[in-house]
Write an enzyme that holds these catalytic residues in place. Structure first.
Site, short mmCIF file in Angstrom:
data_model
loop_
_atom_site.label_atom_id
_atom_site.label_comp_id
_atom_site.label_asym_id
_atom_site.label_seq_id
_atom_site.Cartn_x
_atom_site.Cartn_y
_atom_site.Cartn_z
CG HIS A 242 -29.34 -10.03 9.10
ND1 HIS A 242 -29.73 -9.82 10.40
CD2 HIS A 242 -30.28 -9.46 8.32
CE1 HIS A 242 -30.88 -9.18 10.40
NE2 HIS A 242 -31.24 -8.94 9.15
CG ASP B 129 -32.27 -6.67 1.19
OD1 ASP B 129 -31.75 -6.32 2.26
OD2 ASP B 129 -33.44 -6.38 0.88
#
Ligand code: SDX
Length: 434
Positions: free
Chosen positions: A310, A368
């Site tokens: 991320h 996700d």
């Protein structure tokens, strides 16, 4: 700007010249060096492709501490909102800045519920698509097309029209998403039912059929509602920045949200949930994990662990933790004792989190990583996962768009560049070219 103008300043020295640049403090989080007048003062641009060190705006909506793995919506921890409230409460909070009173919540629910139908002529849009069209392609088209029907809420200078457009967007996304799903499986559209709450209504529109009664599972509805809360907003991510930039030109809110849907589709962003499930399916069995982990570490191999890493979180994404818990709840509600994909995911996470490469680069599971397993178990096809992300993120996009439009200092976004192309040169007639 409400940021605290700090007495300290940053000194920029280039050659024999120096300039003092103001520093602003936020409520929490990093200070900013204000470079808005830098070019006028110095003739210099800053350079930050991917905006890794650039604050594009001031915002009061969402705060992320990537090192600590903290996510706050209007100051409230995501864990508490997911545990105690529902998605429409989070929508109210993101839009208006405070948790609603019981009366405000009832009014907001009533208003959203009565905007869930779409103009019936939108049904004709779907017949123009191939049945196997990706539902995100349909969503980009249909969300933008809302501006062809709701002319009474496209004037962004009118606060009342901005409010109606916001409510319409939040209310109609589930209807359009369900229509895209139904169209892809050749089933008739199911209309919204006003006696169902937001997420139960969406599940009913997806999975009910005209031939028999359908009972929405309260446990699955609650789980999906929690998943929507987790996806609602995330400060200035790529799709939200797209919506803000589109909105800065004065484009109508439906067109701006369509731009956000388009950006979210990418596998590096919201498309990662679909890509992560495809990756887990390709891995297939825990014994193949080392092969894929080695590929993810191989600079010459474009393969990456989808659902991992991320830009902001250099710790565990707090949403991923809640997603993993929700995944277990949904699988047990559905009586799925052992899901091979979940086994692969849990082992992949264990291996990666103990691997020097991932530790050094601070790569953790993101939102996700587990969402696809949960949504697949609920009965959604893989290509609907990003549609569900877009459904939930609509309130974040709209809230950030609204904040930008209502900012008196708002102006069109227009980044500059570092030009490394050809210098001025004269045209060469075709006859003279070799
Ligand atoms: C979302 O921004 C948001 O807030 C987004 C989001 C939201 O709610 O809106 O949180 C939703 O988009 C989550 C992210 C979903 N995407 C994925 O899961 C795709 C896989 N992840 C990556 O592609 C990547 O981690 C990004 C895109 C998420 C972040 O990319 P960055 O910040 O540009 O980081 P990077 O690509 O520069 O990576 C840093 C290093 C690189 O190695 P070096 O070049 O420094 O040697 O880490 C490596 C990368 O190669 N790396 C990975 C990796 N992610 C980064 N290596 C293997 N597998 C990965 N998943």
């Amino acid at each position: 700007m409400d940021a605290t103008a700090n007495t300290a300043s940053a000194k920029l020295t280039v050659g024999d010249k120096s300039w003092d640049l103001p520093i602003h403090d936020g409520t929490i989080g990093p200070q900013v060096v204000d470079i808005s007048k830098l070019y006028g003062q110095t003739g210099l641009f800053t350079y930050d492709p991917g905006f890794t060190s650039t604050a594009s705006c001031e915002s009061k909506i969402t705060y992320i501490d990537g090192d600590e793995g903290v996510l706050l919506y209007r100051g409230y921890p995501i864990e508490q909102l997911a545990e105690n409230g529902d998605f429409l409460e989070t929508c109210y909070l993101l839009l208006y800045g405070e948790l609603p009173t019981p009366a405000q919540k009832a009014d907001f629910d009533f208003s959203v519920t009565r905007h869930t139908m779409v103009h019936d002529q939108m049904n004709r849009f779907f017949t123009g698509f191939r049945r196997d069209a990706h539902p995100m392609a349909i969503m980009v088209a249909c969300v933008g097309a809302l501006s062809a029907f709701y002319h009474d809420s496209t004037d962004i200078s009118d606060p009342q029209q901005r409010l109606i457009a916001s409510i319409r967007m939040i209310a109609k996304m589930p209807t359009l998403a369900a229509m895209a799903y139904k169209y892809s499986i050749g089933q008739p559209f199911i209309y919204p039912k006003n006696d169902l709450d937001y997420t139960a209504n969406f599940l009913n529109m997806c999975f009910a059929v005209p031939c028999e009664d359908y009972k929405v599972s309260p446990t699955l509805s609650k789980a999906l509602d929690k998943i929507f809360i987790l996806h609602a907003d995330h400060e200035q991510n790529a799709s939200t920045s797209t919506v803000r930039l589109a909105g800065s030109s004065g484009a109508n809110p439906f067109a701006c949200i369509a731009a956000g849907v388009a950006c979210l589709w990418g596998p590096a962003h919201g498309g990662a949930n679909e890509a992560a499930l495809k990756m887990l399916t390709e891995i297939g069995h825990p014994e193949r994990i080392p092969e894929f982990v080695n590929r993810a570490k191989d600079k010459n191999d474009p393969f990456r662990l989808m659902g991992f890493g991320h830009r902001v979180y250099k710790n565990y994404d707090p949403r991923a933790k809640i997603m993993q818990q929700t995944c277990h709840e949904v699988l047990s509600e559905l009586g799925i004792k052992d899901d091979p994909l979940l086994d692969v995911a849990i082992e992949l996470e264990r291996v990666a989190l103990h691997d020097e490469y991932f530790i050094e680069k601070k790569l953790y599971p993101n939102i996700d990583f587990y969402s696809g397993i949960t949504l697949k178990a609920m009965g959604f096809p893989t290509d609907m996962f990003t549609v569900l992300f877009a459904l939930a993120r609509t309130v974040g996009w709209i809230g950030q768009w609204k904040e930008m439009i209502e900012d008196p200092s708002q102006r069109i976004g227009r980044p500059r560049q570092l030009y490394t192309g050809a210098e001025r040169r004269d045209y060469v007639a075709m006859a003279k070219r070799k």
